[in-house]
Design an enzyme around this catalytic site. Structure first.
Site, PDB file in Angstrom:
ATOM      1  N   GLY A  88      23.594  -2.167  12.219  1.00  0.00           N
ATOM      2  CA  GLY A  88      24.525  -2.398  13.314  1.00  0.00           C
ATOM      3  C   GLY A  88      25.892  -1.839  12.975  1.00  0.00           C
ATOM      4  O   GLY A  88      26.243  -0.719  13.367  1.00  0.00           O
TER       5      GLY A  88
ATOM      6  N   GLU B 254      30.421  -2.420  20.126  1.00  0.00           N
ATOM      7  CA  GLU B 254      31.324  -1.272  19.947  1.00  0.00           C
ATOM      8  C   GLU B 254      32.294  -1.514  18.801  1.00  0.00           C
ATOM      9  O   GLU B 254      33.494  -1.245  18.906  1.00  0.00           O
ATOM     10  CB  GLU B 254      32.039  -0.961  21.256  1.00  0.00           C
ATOM     11  CG  GLU B 254      31.007  -0.712  22.342  1.00  0.00           C
ATOM     12  CD  GLU B 254      31.518   0.025  23.517  1.00  0.00           C
ATOM     13  OE1 GLU B 254      32.598   0.602  23.420  1.00  0.00           O
ATOM     14  OE2 GLU B 254      30.813   0.025  24.540  1.00  0.00           O
TER      15      GLU B 254
HETATM   16  C1  LIG Z   1      25.191  -7.333  24.741  1.00  0.00           C
HETATM   17  C2  LIG Z   1      25.216  -6.217  23.742  1.00  0.00           C
HETATM   18  C3  LIG Z   1      25.139  -4.905  24.169  1.00  0.00           C
HETATM   19  C4  LIG Z   1      25.111  -3.867  23.232  1.00  0.00           C
HETATM   20  N1  LIG Z   1      24.981  -2.564  23.686  1.00  0.00           N
HETATM   21  C5  LIG Z   1      24.800  -1.558  22.771  1.00  0.00           C
HETATM   22  C6  LIG Z   1      24.518  -0.221  23.216  1.00  0.00           C
HETATM   23  O1  LIG Z   1      24.506   0.075  24.427  1.00  0.00           O
HETATM   24  N2  LIG Z   1      24.253   0.741  22.280  1.00  0.00           N
HETATM   25  C7  LIG Z   1      24.264   0.463  20.940  1.00  0.00           C
HETATM   26  O2  LIG Z   1      24.001   1.382  20.157  1.00  0.00           O
HETATM   27  N3  LIG Z   1      24.542  -0.795  20.497  1.00  0.00           N
HETATM   28  C8  LIG Z   1      24.797  -1.811  21.374  1.00  0.00           C
HETATM   29  N4  LIG Z   1      25.062  -3.092  20.946  1.00  0.00           N
HETATM   30  C9  LIG Z   1      25.007  -3.370  19.505  1.00  0.00           C
HETATM   31  C10 LIG Z   1      26.381  -3.621  18.881  1.00  0.00           C
HETATM   32  O3  LIG Z   1      27.140  -2.457  18.857  1.00  0.00           O
HETATM   33  C11 LIG Z   1      26.128  -4.247  17.491  1.00  0.00           C
HETATM   34  O4  LIG Z   1      25.666  -5.561  17.732  1.00  0.00           O
HETATM   35  C12 LIG Z   1      27.359  -4.240  16.626  1.00  0.00           C
HETATM   36  O5  LIG Z   1      27.668  -2.950  16.185  1.00  0.00           O
HETATM   37  C13 LIG Z   1      27.202  -5.155  15.394  1.00  0.00           C
HETATM   38  O6  LIG Z   1      26.003  -4.919  14.749  1.00  0.00           O
HETATM   39  P1  LIG Z   1      25.044  -6.154  14.365  1.00  0.00           P
HETATM   40  O7  LIG Z   1      24.875  -6.996  15.556  1.00  0.00           O
HETATM   41  O8  LIG Z   1      23.835  -5.571  13.733  1.00  0.00           O
HETATM   42  O9  LIG Z   1      25.866  -7.006  13.331  1.00  0.00           O
HETATM   43  P2  LIG Z   1      25.987  -6.751  11.750  1.00  0.00           P
HETATM   44  O10 LIG Z   1      26.410  -5.336  11.490  1.00  0.00           O
HETATM   45  O11 LIG Z   1      24.765  -7.254  11.070  1.00  0.00           O
HETATM   46  O12 LIG Z   1      27.208  -7.688  11.390  1.00  0.00           O
HETATM   47  C14 LIG Z   1      27.073  -9.116  11.286  1.00  0.00           C
HETATM   48  C15 LIG Z   1      28.427  -9.672  10.826  1.00  0.00           C
HETATM   49  O13 LIG Z   1      28.763  -9.092   9.546  1.00  0.00           O
HETATM   50  C16 LIG Z   1      30.050  -8.505   9.624  1.00  0.00           C
HETATM   51  N5  LIG Z   1      30.130  -7.326   8.751  1.00  0.00           N
HETATM   52  C17 LIG Z   1      29.299  -6.260   8.688  1.00  0.00           C
HETATM   53  N6  LIG Z   1      29.728  -5.380   7.764  1.00  0.00           N
HETATM   54  C18 LIG Z   1      30.877  -5.902   7.248  1.00  0.00           C
HETATM   55  C19 LIG Z   1      31.810  -5.459   6.274  1.00  0.00           C
HETATM   56  N7  LIG Z   1      31.698  -4.282   5.651  1.00  0.00           N
HETATM   57  N8  LIG Z   1      32.855  -6.269   5.994  1.00  0.00           N
HETATM   58  C20 LIG Z   1      33.023  -7.442   6.635  1.00  0.00           C
HETATM   59  N9  LIG Z   1      32.185  -7.927   7.570  1.00  0.00           N
HETATM   60  C21 LIG Z   1      31.132  -7.148   7.875  1.00  0.00           C
HETATM   61  C22 LIG Z   1      30.189  -8.102  11.087  1.00  0.00           C
HETATM   62  O14 LIG Z   1      31.555  -7.917  11.429  1.00  0.00           O
HETATM   63  C23 LIG Z   1      29.558  -9.294  11.778  1.00  0.00           C
HETATM   64  O15 LIG Z   1      30.489 -10.340  11.831  1.00  0.00           O
HETATM   65  C24 LIG Z   1      25.167  -4.150  21.851  1.00  0.00           C
HETATM   66  C25 LIG Z   1      25.290  -5.479  21.438  1.00  0.00           C
HETATM   67  C26 LIG Z   1      25.319  -6.492  22.357  1.00  0.00           C
HETATM   68  C27 LIG Z   1      25.441  -7.919  21.883  1.00  0.00           C
END
Ligand SMILES: Cc1cc2nc3c(=O)[nH]c(=O)nc-3n(C[C@H](O)[C@H](O)[C@H](O)COP(=O)(O)OP(=O)(O)OC[C@H]3O[C@@H](n4cnc5c(N)ncnc54)[C@H](O)[C@@H]3O)c2cc1C
Length: 393
Positions: free
Chosen positions: A146, A372
């Site tokens: 993500g 995003e």
């Molecule tokens: C309703 C919805 C629509 C979406 N639409 C799209 C879309 O159209 N296209 C698309 O490609 N994606 C989409 N997304 C995905 C979205 O961009 C991701 O959910 C987002 O980038 C975060 O990734 P993750 O959920 O895997 O969280 P993770 O990356 O697993 O993160 C989990 C937590 O860990 C924290 N974290 C991660 N790395 C670090 C670090 N280095 N230091 C400190 N904290 C950290 C994060 O900030 C977060 O709090 C959508 C998400 C939602 C909920």
């Protein structure tokens, strides 16, 4: 409070920020506001509850010139950044799901085709997408990647006929209703963008249900099982993570503006409620604690609106850097969610029902805080700009 004062809608633009808009931008604002009031507001709570957003809205948005409106040519309106921002604001004042649809279509799907596509790709997709006859989606996030999309597993293997695409994308807005998916995948040369049409053999989608946020928006998983793509399915103009990141920078700009609309709607609802709801023999808006909440909400909203306008004018001058967008996305989403939560307290128990817009906005903003680029990832981008040190790993 005299009843004549209570009958007047509250002025939430105390600093006359909208006076800074050009006549054209004001016209866009009024057009979108009246469309949303007429076509969206009467139904949005029901759509949210049912977990749908009717597809027929898309050609209507196309007719209004709102899809890819900041792009030029191919049937796009060629408006400025602030006009696009104002549109996002007025859309998100209705619902973040509606704004997400417009952002994903214009900034995440049309923009990469417009900026990195071949002439043939542009001719094939952009006019239909601008008209709302074709819907796009943007596939970057994966189940295990993500915040760190650079580690993606989705891969496009070249062969003598073109490409073989395999992998899974997760949380993709519009994913299961899209006619074309812009999919980012690893290749021997690095990450590249591919245009995958609906119906390609081996390409399937699954809508994600049971969401408590952005319910008036389709979110899906995309699955690619050895999908054969022609050689010209690749976007020729970009290689590397800078491709998807440049699209996200465009879309995040829309979020910076959009969330001020959601926050404004929450404040409007809170003021209206505070003027009319009586406890202890008078309107709760007559208590100093409530007024203090409302005053701080307006101060925070005003700052967020000024930030959005400033970023818009910088963008129009061609001076926007990604860390500026990160700062503004991080700050404005946090401000909006805080305003929504504060508004919720003023509405008491009514604050948790869909009879009022507040809990819907509050829940939606939880997604906006994460997608995003999460708040934390944008803080790291700003931290790096401040210190020169990368703290991502
Ligand atoms: C309703 C919805 C629509 C979406 N639409 C799209 C879309 O159209 N296209 C698309 O490609 N994606 C989409 N997304 C995905 C979205 O961009 C991701 O959910 C987002 O980038 C975060 O990734 P993750 O959920 O895997 O969280 P993770 O990356 O697993 O993160 C989990 C937590 O860990 C924290 N974290 C991660 N790395 C670090 C670090 N280095 N230091 C400190 N904290 C950290 C994060 O900030 C977060 O709090 C959508 C998400 C939602 C909920």
């Amino acid at each position: 409070m005299p009843s004549s004062a209570a009958a007047q809608p509250a002025n939430l633009d105390l600093l006359r920020i909208d006076d800074q808009l050009t006549p054209d931008e004001r016209l866009v604002r009024d057009t979108v506001r009246s469309y949303v009031a007429d076509r969206v507001m009467p139904h949005i709570a029901d759509w949210f509850e049912a977990g749908t957003l009717p597809r027929e809205l898309v050609p209507e948005l196309g007719k209004l010139g709102l899809l890819g409106m900041h792009l030029t040519g191919y049937g796009c309106a060629g408006m400025g950044a602030v006009a696009y921002g104002v549109t996002c604001r007025e859309m998100e004042a209705a619902d973040s799901g509606l704004r997400s649809l417009v952002s994903v279509q214009g900034s995440l799907s049309m923009y990469p085709i417009w900026r990195y596509g071949s002439d043939a790709q542009k001719e094939e997709w952009l006019p239909r997408m601008a008209a709302g006859d074709a819907i796009g989606c943007f596939g970057l996030t994966e189940p295990d990647h993500g915040s760190d999309p650079g580690g993606m597993k989705t891969y496009a293997k070249p062969n003598d006929k073109g490409w073989v695409l395999s992998g899974t994308k997760m949380w993709i807005t519009n994913g299961s209703i899209a006619d074309v998916a812009v999919v980012w995948a690893g290749t021997p040369d690095g990450i590249r963008g591919f245009l995958v049409p609906r119906g390609a053999r081996g390409f399937s989608t699954r809508t994600i249900h049971k969401k408590m946020s952005l319910r008036a928006s389709v979110t899906a998983e995309l699955h690619f099982d050895e999908v054969m793509l022609p050689a010209d399915a690749v976007l020729p103009g970009v290689t590397g993570l800078k491709g998807p990141l440049s699209c996200l920078s465009e879309a995040r700009f829309g979020i910076v503006w959009g969330v001020t609309g959601a926050a404004r709607a929450c404040l409007e609802a809170a003021v209206e409620y505070a003027r009319t709801r009586e406890q202890f023999g008078k309107p709760i808006g007559g208590f100093q604690l409530t007024q203090s909440k409302l005053a701080w909400m307006l101060a925070d909203l005003t700052r967020a609106q000024l930030l959005a306008l400033h970023l818009g004018r910088l963008k129009e001058a061609g001076k926007v850097a990604p860390e500026q967008v990160s700062l503004a996305k991080m700050a404005n989403v946090r401000t909006a969610i805080d305003i929504a939560r504060q508004a919720r307290t003023i509405l008491g128990a009514n604050g948790i029902t869909l009879e009022y817009p507040v809990i819907r906005h509050e829940n939606n903003l939880e997604s906006v805080l994460t997608y995003e680029g999460t708040e934390e990832i944008h803080a790291l981008a700003v931290g790096q700009a401040l210190t020169g040190l990368s703290a991502y790993r």
